[in-house]
Design a protein around this motif. Structure first.
Motif, PDB file in Angstrom:
ATOM      1  N   ALA A   6       0.830  -1.202   0.000  1.00 36.27           N
ATOM      2  CA  ALA A   6       0.000   0.000   0.000  1.00 36.27           C
ATOM      3  C   ALA A   6       0.865   1.253   0.000  1.00 36.27           C
ATOM      4  O   ALA A   6       0.587   2.211  -0.737  1.00 36.27           O
ATOM      5  CB  ALA A   6      -0.940  -0.007   1.198  1.00 36.27           C
ATOM      6  N   ILE A   7       1.918   1.254   0.777  1.00 38.05           N
ATOM      7  CA  ILE A   7       2.810   2.415   0.833  1.00 38.05           C
ATOM      8  C   ILE A   7       3.450   2.651  -0.526  1.00 38.05           C
ATOM      9  O   ILE A   7       3.559   3.799  -0.984  1.00 38.05           O
ATOM     10  CB  ILE A   7       3.867   2.223   1.937  1.00 38.05           C
ATOM     11  N   ALA A  11       2.899   6.038  -2.681  1.00 42.65           N
ATOM     12  CA  ALA A  11       4.068   6.804  -3.133  1.00 42.65           C
ATOM     13  C   ALA A  11       4.000   7.044  -4.635  1.00 42.65           C
ATOM     14  O   ALA A  11       4.306   8.142  -5.112  1.00 42.65           O
ATOM     15  CB  ALA A  11       5.355   6.078  -2.759  1.00 42.65           C
ATOM     16  N   ALA A  12       3.591   6.041  -5.379  1.00 43.08           N
ATOM     17  CA  ALA A  12       3.489   6.190  -6.834  1.00 43.08           C
ATOM     18  C   ALA A  12       2.406   7.192  -7.213  1.00 43.08           C
ATOM     19  O   ALA A  12       2.561   7.960  -8.170  1.00 43.08           O
ATOM     20  CB  ALA A  12       3.210   4.833  -7.487  1.00 43.08           C
ATOM     21  N   LEU A  13       1.330   7.214  -6.466  1.00 45.44           N
ATOM     22  CA  LEU A  13       0.220   8.120  -6.770  1.00 45.44           C
ATOM     23  C   LEU A  13       0.432   9.538  -6.241  1.00 45.44           C
ATOM     24  O   LEU A  13      -0.293  10.448  -6.623  1.00 45.44           O
ATOM     25  CB  LEU A  13      -1.085   7.566  -6.192  1.00 45.44           C
ATOM     26  N   ALA A  14       1.421   9.725  -5.408  1.00 49.02           N
ATOM     27  CA  ALA A  14       1.650  11.023  -4.772  1.00 49.02           C
ATOM     28  C   ALA A  14       2.451  11.952  -5.677  1.00 49.02           C
ATOM     29  O   ALA A  14       3.370  12.638  -5.236  1.00 49.02           O
ATOM     30  CB  ALA A  14       2.357  10.833  -3.435  1.00 49.02           C
ATOM     31  N   GLN A  15       2.093  11.969  -6.940  1.00 47.05           N
ATOM     32  CA  GLN A  15       2.754  12.827  -7.922  1.00 47.05           C
ATOM     33  C   GLN A  15       1.707  13.158  -8.984  1.00 47.05           C
ATOM     34  O   GLN A  15       1.003  12.259  -9.469  1.00 47.05           O
ATOM     35  CB  GLN A  15       3.960  12.076  -8.512  1.00 47.05           C
ATOM     36  N   PHE A  51       9.341   7.356 -17.639  1.00 45.24           N
ATOM     37  CA  PHE A  51       9.720   7.314 -16.220  1.00 45.24           C
ATOM     38  C   PHE A  51       8.486   7.106 -15.342  1.00 45.24           C
ATOM     39  O   PHE A  51       8.464   6.235 -14.470  1.00 45.24           O
ATOM     40  CB  PHE A  51      10.452   8.591 -15.820  1.00 45.24           C
ATOM     41  N   HIS A  52       7.451   7.913 -15.569  1.00 45.96           N
ATOM     42  CA  HIS A  52       6.256   7.844 -14.736  1.00 45.96           C
ATOM     43  C   HIS A  52       5.531   6.511 -14.905  1.00 45.96           C
ATOM     44  O   HIS A  52       5.065   5.923 -13.927  1.00 45.96           O
ATOM     45  CB  HIS A  52       5.315   9.008 -15.034  1.00 45.96           C
ATOM     46  N   GLU A  57       4.055   1.107 -13.033  1.00 42.92           N
ATOM     47  CA  GLU A  57       4.129  -0.328 -13.299  1.00 42.92           C
ATOM     48  C   GLU A  57       4.845  -1.050 -12.155  1.00 42.92           C
ATOM     49  O   GLU A  57       4.431  -2.127 -11.728  1.00 42.92           O
ATOM     50  CB  GLU A  57       4.823  -0.589 -14.635  1.00 42.92           C
ATOM     51  N   SER A  58       5.877  -0.429 -11.640  1.00 44.78           N
ATOM     52  CA  SER A  58       6.609  -1.008 -10.511  1.00 44.78           C
ATOM     53  C   SER A  58       5.716  -1.146  -9.277  1.00 44.78           C
ATOM     54  O   SER A  58       5.819  -2.120  -8.526  1.00 44.78           O
ATOM     55  CB  SER A  58       7.823  -0.139 -10.186  1.00 44.78           C
ATOM     56  N   ALA A  59       4.822  -0.193  -9.090  1.00 45.86           N
ATOM     57  CA  ALA A  59       3.883  -0.237  -7.964  1.00 45.86           C
ATOM     58  C   ALA A  59       2.725  -1.195  -8.238  1.00 45.86           C
ATOM     59  O   ALA A  59       1.946  -1.496  -7.335  1.00 45.86           O
ATOM     60  CB  ALA A  59       3.344   1.160  -7.673  1.00 45.86           C
ATOM     61  N   GLY A  60       2.609  -1.664  -9.475  1.00 48.30           N
ATOM     62  CA  GLY A  60       1.551  -2.602  -9.827  1.00 48.30           C
ATOM     63  C   GLY A  60       0.244  -1.961 -10.233  1.00 48.30           C
ATOM     64  O   GLY A  60      -0.763  -2.638 -10.362  1.00 48.30           O
TER      65      GLY A  60
END
Length: 102
Positions: A6-7, A11-15, A51-52, A57-60
């Motif tokens: 979840a973290i 983190a991925a969405l916090a941009q 990059f984004h 993708e890394s966060a799933g």
């Protein structure tokens, strides 16, 4: 969902750009969108988009597949649903006051 997963998602969405990408991909549905079309729609460079998308993708949160010369990105609805469930059930302890808002 584990807290560490979840973290990573939060983190991925916090941009801003990544949040906009997820919104676009959810709206695109099962067809998804090529990275070039996403970059053009959001007014960012191809390198920045790459990059984004890599972070998402890394966060799933997104998946990718090659179609001819394009890479098509799609929102991962199961992962999005899982993080919403995590917030509702784990973090908010399934509190009826929170659930009423949803």
């Amino acid at each position: 969902m584990k807290e560490s997963q979840a973290i990573s998602i939060f983190a991925a969405l916090a941009q801003e750009t990544r949040m906009q990408i997820v919104r676009r991909l959810v709206k695109a549905g099962d067809a998804g969108m090529p990275s070039g079309a996403l970059a053009e729609a959001l007014g960012v460079s191809a390198a920045s988009m790459s990059f984004h998308l890599g972070q998402l993708e890394s966060a799933g949160l997104v998946t990718s597949s090659r179609q001819s010369r394009s890479i098509i990105y799609k929102a991962d609805y199961r992962k999005l649903g899982a993080v919403i469930r995590f917030l509702m059930e784990d973090c908010c302890n399934d509190d009826p006051r929170v659930r009423a808002c949803c």
